[in-house]
Design a protein around this motif. Sequence first.
Motif, PDB file in Angstrom:
ATOM      1  N   PHE A 171      57.589  31.359  82.079  1.00 10.84           N
ATOM      2  CA  PHE A 171      57.156  30.220  82.879  1.00 10.84           C
ATOM      3  C   PHE A 171      57.533  30.346  84.355  1.00 10.84           C
ATOM      4  CE2 PHE A 171      56.260  25.468  82.092  1.00 10.84           C
ATOM      5  CZ  PHE A 171      54.928  25.756  81.845  1.00 10.84           C
ATOM      6  N   GLY A 172      58.571  31.131  84.631  1.00 14.40           N
ATOM      7  CA  GLY A 172      58.992  31.300  86.016  1.00 14.40           C
ATOM      8  C   GLY A 172      59.393  29.977  86.653  1.00 14.40           C
ATOM      9  N   GLN A 173      58.926  29.743  87.886  1.00 11.31           N
ATOM     10  CA  GLN A 173      59.254  28.513  88.591  1.00 11.31           C
ATOM     11  C   GLN A 173      58.656  27.284  87.905  1.00 11.31           C
ATOM     12  OE1 GLN A 173      57.970  29.085  92.654  1.00 11.31           O
ATOM     13  NE2 GLN A 173      59.717  30.398  93.152  1.00 11.31           N
ATOM     14  N   GLY A 174      57.691  27.503  87.036  1.00 13.58           N
ATOM     15  CA  GLY A 174      57.076  26.398  86.308  1.00 13.58           C
ATOM     16  C   GLY A 174      58.060  25.666  85.414  1.00 13.58           C
ATOM     17  N   TYR A 175      59.153  26.354  85.033  1.00 12.37           N
ATOM     18  CA  TYR A 175      60.139  25.728  84.144  1.00 12.37           C
ATOM     19  C   TYR A 175      60.747  24.489  84.789  1.00 12.37           C
ATOM     20  CZ  TYR A 175      63.875  25.327  80.699  1.00 12.37           C
ATOM     21  OH  TYR A 175      64.717  24.868  79.709  1.00 12.37           O
ATOM     22  N   THR A 176      61.009  24.573  86.098  1.00 10.91           N
ATOM     23  CA  THR A 176      61.533  23.401  86.813  1.00 10.91           C
ATOM     24  C   THR A 176      60.411  22.577  87.434  1.00 10.91           C
ATOM     25  OG1 THR A 176      61.917  24.812  88.754  1.00 10.91           O
ATOM     26  CG2 THR A 176      63.773  24.426  87.270  1.00 10.91           C
ATOM     27  N   LYS A 177      59.346  23.247  87.877  1.00 13.25           N
ATOM     28  CA  LYS A 177      58.215  22.536  88.487  1.00 13.25           C
ATOM     29  C   LYS A 177      57.633  21.519  87.529  1.00 13.25           C
ATOM     30  CE  LYS A 177      53.611  23.277  90.481  1.00 13.25           C
ATOM     31  NZ  LYS A 177      52.589  24.299  90.831  1.00 13.25           N
ATOM     32  N   TYR A 178      57.532  21.924  86.250  1.00 10.97           N
ATOM     33  CA  TYR A 178      56.973  21.031  85.237  1.00 10.97           C
ATOM     34  C   TYR A 178      58.061  20.331  84.418  1.00 10.97           C
ATOM     35  CZ  TYR A 178      52.693  23.308  86.634  1.00 10.97           C
ATOM     36  OH  TYR A 178      51.642  23.784  87.389  1.00 10.97           O
ATOM     37  N   MET A 179      59.267  20.313  84.966  1.00 10.42           N
ATOM     38  CA  MET A 179      60.353  19.446  84.500  1.00 10.42           C
ATOM     39  C   MET A 179      60.818  19.722  83.066  1.00 10.42           C
ATOM     40  SD  MET A 179      58.664  16.036  86.250  1.00 10.42           S
ATOM     41  CE  MET A 179      59.921  14.880  85.733  1.00 10.42           C
ATOM     42  N   VAL A 180      60.638  20.963  82.615  1.00 10.30           N
ATOM     43  CA  VAL A 180      61.156  21.315  81.289  1.00 10.30           C
ATOM     44  C   VAL A 180      62.673  21.194  81.282  1.00 10.30           C
ATOM     45  CG1 VAL A 180      61.104  22.994  79.418  1.00 10.30           C
ATOM     46  CG2 VAL A 180      59.243  22.964  81.089  1.00 10.30           C
ATOM     47  N   ASP A 181      63.292  21.556  82.406  1.00  5.41           N
ATOM     48  CA  ASP A 181      64.748  21.513  82.489  1.00  5.41           C
ATOM     49  C   ASP A 181      65.302  20.096  82.347  1.00  5.41           C
ATOM     50  OD1 ASP A 181      63.486  21.019  85.016  1.00  5.41           O
ATOM     51  OD2 ASP A 181      65.439  21.156  85.988  1.00  5.41           O
ATOM     52  N   LYS A 182      64.486  19.091  82.678  1.00  8.37           N
ATOM     53  CA  LYS A 182      64.952  17.702  82.590  1.00  8.37           C
ATOM     54  C   LYS A 182      65.178  17.262  81.147  1.00  8.37           C
ATOM     55  CE  LYS A 182      64.620  17.099  87.039  1.00  8.37           C
ATOM     56  NZ  LYS A 182      65.842  17.039  87.881  1.00  8.37           N
ATOM     57  N   VAL A 183      64.432  17.887  80.207  1.00  7.85           N
ATOM     58  CA  VAL A 183      64.580  17.507  78.800  1.00  7.85           C
ATOM     59  C   VAL A 183      65.317  18.556  77.970  1.00  7.85           C
ATOM     60  CG1 VAL A 183      62.605  15.941  78.732  1.00  7.85           C
ATOM     61  CG2 VAL A 183      62.243  18.371  78.288  1.00  7.85           C
ATOM     62  N   LEU A 184      65.317  19.819  78.428  1.00 14.02           N
ATOM     63  CA  LEU A 184      65.939  20.886  77.636  1.00 14.02           C
ATOM     64  C   LEU A 184      67.094  21.572  78.335  1.00 14.02           C
ATOM     65  CD1 LEU A 184      62.852  22.599  75.947  1.00 14.02           C
ATOM     66  CD2 LEU A 184      64.490  21.003  74.944  1.00 14.02           C
ATOM     67  N   GLY A 185      67.348  21.236  79.597  1.00 20.46           N
ATOM     68  CA  GLY A 185      68.428  21.880  80.317  1.00 20.46           C
ATOM     69  C   GLY A 185      68.001  23.220  80.888  1.00 20.46           C
ATOM     70  N   PRO A 186      68.928  23.967  81.492  1.00 19.64           N
ATOM     71  CA  PRO A 186      68.608  25.256  82.105  1.00 19.64           C
ATOM     72  C   PRO A 186      68.056  26.254  81.085  1.00 19.64           C
ATOM     73  CG  PRO A 186      70.792  24.505  82.753  1.00 19.64           C
ATOM     74  CD  PRO A 186      70.342  23.607  81.645  1.00 19.64           C
ATOM     75  N   LEU A 187      67.116  27.075  81.529  1.00 23.10           N
ATOM     76  CA  LEU A 187      66.524  28.076  80.644  1.00 23.10           C
ATOM     77  C   LEU A 187      67.585  29.058  80.147  1.00 23.10           C
ATOM     78  CD1 LEU A 187      64.007  29.302  79.337  1.00 23.10           C
ATOM     79  CD2 LEU A 187      63.616  30.587  81.468  1.00 23.10           C
ATOM     80  N   SER A 188      68.566  29.333  80.979  1.00 19.99           N
ATOM     81  CA  SER A 188      69.607  30.308  80.625  1.00 19.99           C
ATOM     82  C   SER A 188      70.435  29.881  79.413  1.00 19.99           C
ATOM     83  CB  SER A 188      70.538  30.542  81.810  1.00 19.99           C
ATOM     84  OG  SER A 188      71.149  29.322  82.215  1.00 19.99           O
ATOM     85  N   SER A 189      70.469  28.578  79.142  1.00 25.35           N
ATOM     86  CA  SER A 189      71.267  28.082  78.011  1.00 25.35           C
ATOM     87  C   SER A 189      70.433  27.305  76.995  1.00 25.35           C
ATOM     88  CB  SER A 189      72.404  27.191  78.530  1.00 25.35           C
ATOM     89  OG  SER A 189      71.887  26.096  79.271  1.00 25.35           O
TER      90      SER A 189
END
Length: 269
Positions: A171-189
């Motif tokens: 997903f690249g920058q899309g992971y934060t752009k599309y707010m996945v991190d807001k519900v699942l946290g950082p991709l690294s963890s």
Amino acid sequence: MKKLLNIVIVLTAFAQFSAQKIIHQEIFSPKMNKKIKTIIIIPNLQPNTKYPSVYILHGFSGNPDRILKQDIPDLVKKAQEYKTIYVLPDGNYSSWYVDSPILKDSQYQTFIGKELVEFIDKNYPVKADKKFRGILGWSMGGYGATNIGVTYNKTFGIVGSSCGALDFNEFGQGYTKYMVDKVLGPLSSINPGFLTDSKIKLMAEAGQRYIFDCGTEDVQMIGMNRNFHKKLTEAKIQHLYIESLGAHDDQYWSRSLSEQLTLFNQFFK
């Protein structure tokens, strides 16, 4: 006289219900402790008849009203043509249809896969059998339909994804752009269970039908869809994979989703 009056009331209620095409309803989620706006589209109902059902998940920033107006504009017509009940839950703009480990009021996997199905089965004349129940979506909803559909493989018999966001690792920058991190946290963890690849082994034994499609000009999604198709093929998991001209827009998915619903109808028969 009282018995006659009751019969008249029942018949009147049925006549009103059977004539409805689009029902706007707020359905309570016990796990999230809130009501979720949902649209239910029904055909003209016949007495003593039950119907297949399909749960339709919108993409990022979408909503059920937009599905009707823009994303699948022939949906009401299809409900009547295929004699199928369509259920359109609101995914809250950017829920990604997961049970968030961060947000207690964002538990959409449980709501759609369990609570909503139980509500529809209880209140609408649907066939309560996975052979007559499907789930599909596009983009964010393509991920959601795949994740929920496979997780609840005893509930849904057919799963469809159109231009789905099937691999957060790509997903690249899309992971934060599309707010996945807001519900699942950082991709690294991230919990590996939220990655679509983690569902492949389960898909091999789930007894379901799968449909995946993507537009050849969909720059962000085409690679991850091709890779997932390759992984399913290598795992010898039967599925239908389709590529056709189109980008990541409603012109593409309104066509592809309409075609998928036709395939869903053939499955139900």
